[in-house]
Enzyme design. Structure first.
Site, PDB file in Angstrom:
ATOM      1  N   CYS A  67      49.054  36.584  15.235  1.00  0.00           N
ATOM      2  CA  CYS A  67      49.406  35.650  16.092  1.00  0.00           C
ATOM      3  C   CYS A  67      48.668  34.426  15.851  1.00  0.00           C
ATOM      4  O   CYS A  67      47.334  34.221  15.717  1.00  0.00           O
ATOM      5  CB  CYS A  67      49.107  36.045  17.415  1.00  0.00           C
ATOM      6  N   CYS A  73      43.184  31.289  22.328  1.00  0.00           N
ATOM      7  CA  CYS A  73      43.518  31.255  23.524  1.00  0.00           C
ATOM      8  C   CYS A  73      42.926  31.988  24.492  1.00  0.00           C
ATOM      9  O   CYS A  73      42.971  31.810  25.766  1.00  0.00           O
ATOM     10  CB  CYS A  73      45.296  31.599  23.338  1.00  0.00           C
ATOM     11  N   CYS A  76      44.153  37.687  23.961  1.00  0.00           N
ATOM     12  CA  CYS A  76      43.828  39.200  23.083  1.00  0.00           C
ATOM     13  C   CYS A  76      42.275  39.199  22.580  1.00  0.00           C
ATOM     14  O   CYS A  76      41.946  38.059  22.136  1.00  0.00           O
ATOM     15  CB  CYS A  76      44.831  39.254  21.965  1.00  0.00           C
ATOM     16  N   CYS A 150      53.937  33.989  23.165  1.00  0.00           N
ATOM     17  CA  CYS A 150      52.841  35.107  23.171  1.00  0.00           C
ATOM     18  C   CYS A 150      53.362  36.208  22.999  1.00  0.00           C
ATOM     19  O   CYS A 150      54.430  36.777  23.674  1.00  0.00           O
ATOM     20  CB  CYS A 150      52.283  34.866  24.679  1.00  0.00           C
ATOM     21  N   GLN A 251      52.362  46.732  38.757  1.00  0.00           N
ATOM     22  CA  GLN A 251      51.726  46.814  37.319  1.00  0.00           C
ATOM     23  C   GLN A 251      52.607  46.036  36.325  1.00  0.00           C
ATOM     24  O   GLN A 251      53.589  45.994  36.442  1.00  0.00           O
ATOM     25  CB  GLN A 251      51.775  48.390  36.914  1.00  0.00           C
ATOM     26  N   TYR A 280      43.532  54.050  48.471  1.00  0.00           N
ATOM     27  CA  TYR A 280      43.417  52.597  48.199  1.00  0.00           C
ATOM     28  C   TYR A 280      45.113  52.545  47.893  1.00  0.00           C
ATOM     29  O   TYR A 280      45.455  52.173  46.626  1.00  0.00           O
ATOM     30  CB  TYR A 280      42.637  52.151  47.040  1.00  0.00           C
ATOM     31  N   GLU A 301      45.443  51.607  53.607  1.00  0.00           N
ATOM     32  CA  GLU A 301      45.307  50.357  52.833  1.00  0.00           C
ATOM     33  C   GLU A 301      44.686  49.292  54.054  1.00  0.00           C
ATOM     34  O   GLU A 301      45.187  49.401  55.198  1.00  0.00           O
ATOM     35  CB  GLU A 301      46.564  49.849  52.116  1.00  0.00           C
ATOM     36  N   ASP A 350      42.762  54.744  43.550  1.00  0.00           N
ATOM     37  CA  ASP A 350      43.051  53.643  42.535  1.00  0.00           C
ATOM     38  C   ASP A 350      42.470  52.480  43.063  1.00  0.00           C
ATOM     39  O   ASP A 350      43.281  51.520  43.538  1.00  0.00           O
ATOM     40  CB  ASP A 350      44.782  53.873  42.444  1.00  0.00           C
ATOM     41  N   CYS A 377      40.685  51.200  36.510  1.00  0.00           N
ATOM     42  CA  CYS A 377      40.615  50.034  35.605  1.00  0.00           C
ATOM     43  C   CYS A 377      39.448  49.573  34.920  1.00  0.00           C
ATOM     44  O   CYS A 377      39.319  48.506  34.239  1.00  0.00           O
ATOM     45  CB  CYS A 377      41.643  48.756  36.160  1.00  0.00           C
TER      46      CYS A 377
END
Length: 421
Positions: A67, A73, A76, A150, A251, A280, A301, A350, A377
């Site tokens: 790229c 940028c 990545c 991109c 997602q 969650y 939630e 989660d 995550c």
């Protein structure tokens, strides 16, 4: 300038070595096993940040970036290495976090689950606009890097980007695209002033304008108003249908999300009608998947719009009789449910990047489900929370890293925990 041996990686897959004085140096775009010349650009006391000057001894995993905007940028961090090497380093991030932060001895961490195709894998893009130009923000600054493509984004999003680049964008601050699995596009133009006089956009099924708050916390932090087309964008996950508004969470890699959720649900080994808690639940994706497998699923939630989306999705998929959604703080709702005589065979966590609230973990430990699937995550907060759950009587059976964000430092992890006998 110093010559360094790169021995590890940081959270953004930047190389890590040591200066002559023993301090840690973070060197972006270097790879473990390399010897490099680097220039210190920021002295943070106990560690430094450095700029790669010369690779004296290259890793066999080093490749030519594909790229032209790589390294500039900010999107990545790892297009200078093979995809296989990114997977190995992501697994190592999880191992290091579980041992150093979680205090777990020799945790079982499986190989990172790769993407079948790491290019064009994201279904959502947040483009910045400044001075009438559109692109992404330069790494480590607020400067804009104009883009026409991109490699992470779907082609439908790139076509919108290229059309926008030909327009007068001086009244706008940003643009967000969302592309569903059928290739339909939702475009949200973002600014602080009046609505733009646009009422149609080629190749877009849903067009919105988001009037941002004075100091927006994220790309869509404001009031969204439909300009043209469909109010919602329909997306599918397994056999379930979800109708998304611009600010709905979903997602960004639907295909890999299916694989990740299947791992979590399979690990729980649920029997029909077993009660399961989703602490969650957000917009209810996992809760509904649990219900579709025959479980009696309860999602909790604290965000009201998310619960509204979850209940609407339950009705849309004919699962409103199998899935229950509760609006409230899980730290309070779980003890209330237990006090009312309810018990859960399994639970799913989660949480957001900051990890689970300590009060939620305490409530979950008292509820004592036999199995817990924790979807994370962030390896650091995952390790912290697993340490708490281990002290509360749970053991880690295994952790499965999942690559949801190709060529970046981000890694998702599915962990299965079982209650000690």
């Amino acid at each position: 300038m110093e010559t360094l041996r790169i021995t590890g990686t940081g959270a953004q897959l930047q190389g890590v070595g040591r200066l002559r004085d023993g301090r840690v140096a973070f060197v972006p775009f270097s790879i473990p096993g390399e010897t490099v010349d680097a220039e210190i650009v920021r002295d943070c006391g106990r560690y430094v940040e450095a700029r790669l000057l010369v690779v004296r001894e290259a890793s066999p995993e080093r490749v030519e970036p594909d790229c032209p905007a790589f390294g500039v940028c900010g999107g990545c961090q790892a297009r200078h290495m093979t995809y296989a090497e990114t997977l190995r380093l992501k697994r190592q991030r999880v191992v290091d976090a579980l041992t150093r932060i979680g205090g777990l001895e020799a945790p079982r961490v499986l190989e990172t689950l790769p993407m079948p195709e790491p290019l064009r894998c994201r279904n959502k893009a947040e483009y910045a606009i400044s001075g009438g130009k559109i692109g992404l923000v330069r790494a480590g600054s607020r400067d804009l890097v104009p883009l026409r493509d991109c490699l992470l984004q779907r082609k439908e999003s790139v076509r919108v980007l290229q059309r926008l680049a030909q327009m007068d964008l001086r009244a706008l601050r940003g643009a967000v695209t969302r592309v569903n699995r059928q290739g339909e596009v939702m475009l949200t133009l973002c600014g602080t002033g009046k609505e733009p006089p646009i009422r149609a956009f080629p190749g877009v099924q849903s067009l919105y304008y988001c009037r941002l708050k004075p100091r927006p916390a994220h790309a869509l932090d404001g009031e969204c108003r439909l300009l043209a087309g469909e109010e919602r964008l329909e997306e599918r996950l397994f056999d379930l249908r979800f109708a998304l508004l611009p600010q709905s969470f979903f997602q960004v890699n639907a295909a890999q999300a299916e694989r990740m959720y299947a791992l979590a649900l399979d690990a729980l080994r649920l029997e029909k009608n077993e009660p399961v808690l989703d602490a969650y639940c957000g917009a209810g994706t996992i809760t509904l998947l649990l219900a579709s497998r025959g479980a009696r699923a309860t999602g909790v939630e604290i965000v009201p719009p998310a619960i509204l989306d979850a209940r609407a999705s339950a009705r849309r998929n004919g699962l409103d009789g199998a899935a229950r959604f509760l609006l409230g703080d899980a730290a309070q709702e779980i003890p209330r449910l237990v006090a009312n005589g309810e018990a859960f065979a399994a639970a799913v966590l989660d949480p957001p990047r900051r990890g689970a609230d300590s009060r939620v973990l305490a409530a979950l430990i008292k509820a004592a489900p036999h199995r817990i699937a924790y979807i994370s995550c962030d390896p650091g907060t995952l390790a912290r929370d697993l340490k708490t759950l281990a002290m509360g009587g749970y053991r880690l059976d295994y952790a499965q890293p999942v690559d949801m964000f190709a060529y970046t430092g981000h890694v998702e992890t599915v962990s299965l925990l079982s209650r000690n006998a």
